[in-house]
Design a protein around this motif. Structure first.
Motif, short mmCIF file in Angstrom:
data_model
loop_
_atom_site.label_atom_id
_atom_site.label_comp_id
_atom_site.label_asym_id
_atom_site.label_seq_id
_atom_site.Cartn_x
_atom_site.Cartn_y
_atom_site.Cartn_z
N ALA A 299 0.85 -1.43 -0.01
CA ALA A 299 0.03 0.17 0.01
C ALA A 299 0.78 1.19 0.09
N GLU A 300 2.10 1.10 0.88
CA GLU A 300 2.87 2.27 0.79
C GLU A 300 3.65 2.76 -0.62
N GLU A 301 4.06 1.61 -1.10
CA GLU A 301 4.47 1.73 -2.72
C GLU A 301 3.42 2.26 -3.49
N GLU A 302 2.18 1.71 -3.49
CA GLU A 302 1.26 2.26 -4.50
C GLU A 302 1.19 3.80 -4.16
N TRP A 303 1.28 4.39 -2.93
CA TRP A 303 0.98 5.68 -2.79
C TRP A 303 2.21 6.49 -3.36
N ASP A 304 3.43 5.93 -3.18
CA ASP A 304 4.58 6.49 -3.79
C ASP A 304 4.70 6.15 -5.13
N PHE A 305 3.72 6.44 -6.13
CA PHE A 305 3.50 5.78 -7.26
C PHE A 305 4.72 6.47 -8.24
N LYS A 306 5.43 7.46 -8.03
CA LYS A 306 6.40 8.00 -8.85
C LYS A 306 7.72 7.22 -8.91
N ALA A 307 7.86 6.64 -7.75
CA ALA A 307 9.07 5.62 -7.58
C ALA A 307 9.11 4.60 -8.44
N ASN A 308 8.16 4.14 -9.31
CA ASN A 308 7.93 3.10 -10.07
C ASN A 308 7.73 3.52 -11.48
N TRP A 309 7.48 4.94 -11.77
CA TRP A 309 7.47 5.50 -13.16
C TRP A 309 8.61 4.96 -13.93
N GLY A 310 8.09 4.67 -15.19
CA GLY A 310 9.17 4.04 -16.07
C GLY A 310 9.63 2.63 -16.02
N ASN A 311 9.01 1.97 -15.30
CA ASN A 311 9.48 0.58 -15.04
C ASN A 311 8.94 -0.52 -16.28
N ALA A 312 8.46 0.18 -17.24
CA ALA A 312 8.18 -1.03 -18.46
C ALA A 312 9.37 -1.40 -18.90
N LYS A 313 10.65 -0.93 -18.84
CA LYS A 313 11.73 -1.51 -19.28
C LYS A 313 12.09 -2.89 -18.95
N ASP A 314 11.65 -2.88 -17.50
CA ASP A 314 11.98 -3.95 -16.68
C ASP A 314 11.23 -5.39 -17.07
N TYR A 315 10.04 -5.17 -17.98
CA TYR A 315 9.15 -6.22 -18.47
C TYR A 315 9.68 -6.54 -19.87
N GLU A 316 10.59 -6.09 -20.67
CA GLU A 316 10.71 -6.24 -21.74
C GLU A 316 11.36 -7.68 -21.92
N LYS A 317 12.04 -8.19 -21.20
CA LYS A 317 12.72 -9.67 -21.19
C LYS A 317 11.53 -10.40 -21.36
N ASP A 318 10.51 -10.27 -20.47
CA ASP A 318 9.56 -11.46 -20.68
C ASP A 318 8.35 -11.21 -21.51
N TYR A 319 8.24 -9.88 -21.85
CA TYR A 319 6.72 -9.47 -22.63
C TYR A 319 7.30 -8.83 -24.06
N GLU A 320 8.50 -8.45 -24.52
CA GLU A 320 8.75 -7.84 -25.85
C GLU A 320 8.08 -8.69 -26.83
N HIS A 321 7.39 -8.04 -27.51
CA HIS A 321 6.61 -8.60 -28.73
C HIS A 321 7.63 -9.54 -29.74
N PRO A 322 7.35 -10.39 -30.22
CA PRO A 322 8.19 -11.27 -31.12
C PRO A 322 8.58 -10.39 -32.35
N ILE A 323 7.42 -9.76 -32.71
CA ILE A 323 7.94 -8.53 -34.02
C ILE A 323 9.05 -7.65 -33.51
N TRP A 324 9.18 -7.24 -32.48
CA TRP A 324 10.31 -6.38 -31.86
C TRP A 324 11.39 -6.92 -31.33
N GLN A 325 11.24 -8.21 -30.98
CA GLN A 325 12.53 -8.97 -30.62
C GLN A 325 13.31 -9.43 -32.09
N LYS A 326 12.73 -9.62 -33.02
CA LYS A 326 13.51 -9.75 -34.23
C LYS A 326 13.86 -8.32 -34.83
#
Length: 398
Positions: A299-326
């Motif tokens: 709950a505290e991390e959800e309130w401090d939302f700006k601390a996690n802004w820009g975290n999408a890059k952390d998901y690239e390893k597992d969720y990068e689309h195959p089109i963009w992987q190539k």
């Protein structure tokens, strides 16, 4: 690889840069003819083709002559918004596969005409909505398909781009936006934001858009810009602009989902497409490039939302689309961060291989009609307007 002889109709800013950054550089593609009503644009495009490829394409000022040429296999339409559908229809009637650039429609009828022509001729057609190939748009689509966000209930998108200079200098630069902003008040450029959302919500493939309602703010931004920077232009100083500075359009889908589109092109701001996906287990938001997954944060991390802004890059390893992987592996190229290259590659490959175009005529009609329908809704004070089913019921099983 089968070579494709390509004719390009429309050589303004968009058409010229597509040639320069994408089409002339693509393997197996030869620009054999170019067309614009302005001779200087034809000459510029012909010179560019000679410099890059070593041959001089034919030049035409009448697009029908380009379509009729024996040395044109495929037609790319990148002219002014008002002519997109008309040129595409004539190309399909001539049996020439067509890739049509984006923009909003001027009537629902012309969208039906586009669909009816395709169904009568079966000539391949692709809507060149490059944002469907954006890196984050495709990653979010991959996340949705893998269930990371649960059931999707709402999406948001926008075309938020400071175009005051482009609109105001339309007469000098022979750009069509000026006349549109003077005479129309609508969601005039809906497909950049709607295309990726339609993919996520399976529009025309098990789901469809039912109704919309649009509201527009007053028009003040461009007039203020002209007053501040172009006050010596008496004609512009006395021009009244119909286009509202901010237009919000809410769409209801058959599956119960809602879509919010925002047009904001007449006020000072940073560029954004405001791409946002909201589901029962998480969300993605483009403006801060952030992924939120349920139960991952305290709950505290959800309130401090700006601390996690820009975290999408952390998901690239597992969720990068195959089109963009190539694409990343092969080397990103082309305009708009690579999206232009990918959409044209998909178009040309589908023509070569005789496969259905990934963004088809039903997508084009249903996305483009939002402009004409929003214009109607705004004129009636935000009254709900029905969105046609251009698939005639086939969306249920496509």
């Amino acid at each position: 690889m089968k070579n494709l002889n390509v004719g390009i109709v429309g050589l303004g800013v968009r058409g010229y840069w597509l040639m320069k950054d994408v089409i002339l550089l693509m393997p197996g593609v030869k620009v054999t003819a170019v067309c614009d009503v302005y001779e200087d644009r034809n000459e510029r495009a012909a010179k560019l083709t000679e410099e890059v490829c070593g041959h001089v394409p034919a030049t035409e000022t009448d697009y029908k002559k380009l379509i009729a040429r024996d040395d044109v296999d495929v037609v790319v339409v990148s002219c002014a918004w008002e002519s997109h559908i008309k040129v595409a229809i004539d190309a399909m009637k001539a049996g020439k596969p067509v890739g049509m650039e984006v923009g909003g429609s001027y009537s629902v009828k012309e969208c039906w005409d586009l669909v009816d022509t395709y169904e009568a001729t079966q000539t391949p057609f692709m809507f060149l909505e490059n944002c469907c190939y954006g890196r984050r748009e495709l990653m979010a689509l991959n996340m949705v398909k893998q269930g990371l966000f649960g059931d999707i209930v709402h999406c948001r998108g926008g075309y938020m781009h400071d175009l005051r200079e482009e609109v105001s200098e339309g007469e000098k630069n022979r750009h069509y936006r000026l006349r549109n902003y003077i005479h129309r008040n609508c969601e005039n450029y809906p497909t950049h934001e709607l295309g990726p959302i339609a993919r996520i919500l399976n529009i025309n493939h098990g789901n469809r858009m039912l109704t919309l309602t649009s509201m527009a703010s007053r028009s003040a931004g461009i007039q203020e810009y002209i007053k501040d920077r172009m006050s010596d232009d008496e004609k512009l100083m006395n021009t009244r602009f119909a286009q509202g500075d901010v237009v919000n359009t809410m769409i209801k889908c058959a599956g119960g989902e809602t879509i919010l589109l925002t047009l904001n092109t007449s006020l000072p701001r940073f560029y954004s497409r405001d791409f946002t996906v909201c589901g029962t287990k998480g969300m993605y938001e483009e403006e801060n490039d952030t992924v939120f997954v349920d139960k991952k944060y305290t709950a505290e991390e959800e309130w401090d939302f700006k601390a996690n802004w820009g975290n999408a890059k952390d998901y690239e390893k597992d969720y990068e689309h195959p089109i963009w992987q190539k694409f990343l592996n092969d080397g990103v190229q082309g305009g708009h961060g690579g999206m232009d290259w990918l959409v044209f590659e998909a178009f040309f490959d589908s023509i070569r291989n005789g496969e259905p175009c990934p963004i088809d005529v039903y997508d084009a009609a249903s996305w483009m009609c939002i402009s004409a329908l929003s214009e109607e809704s705004i004129a009636m004070g935000g009254h709900p307007v029905a969105i046609p089913d251009f698939t005639n019921g086939e969306w249920i099983r496509r």
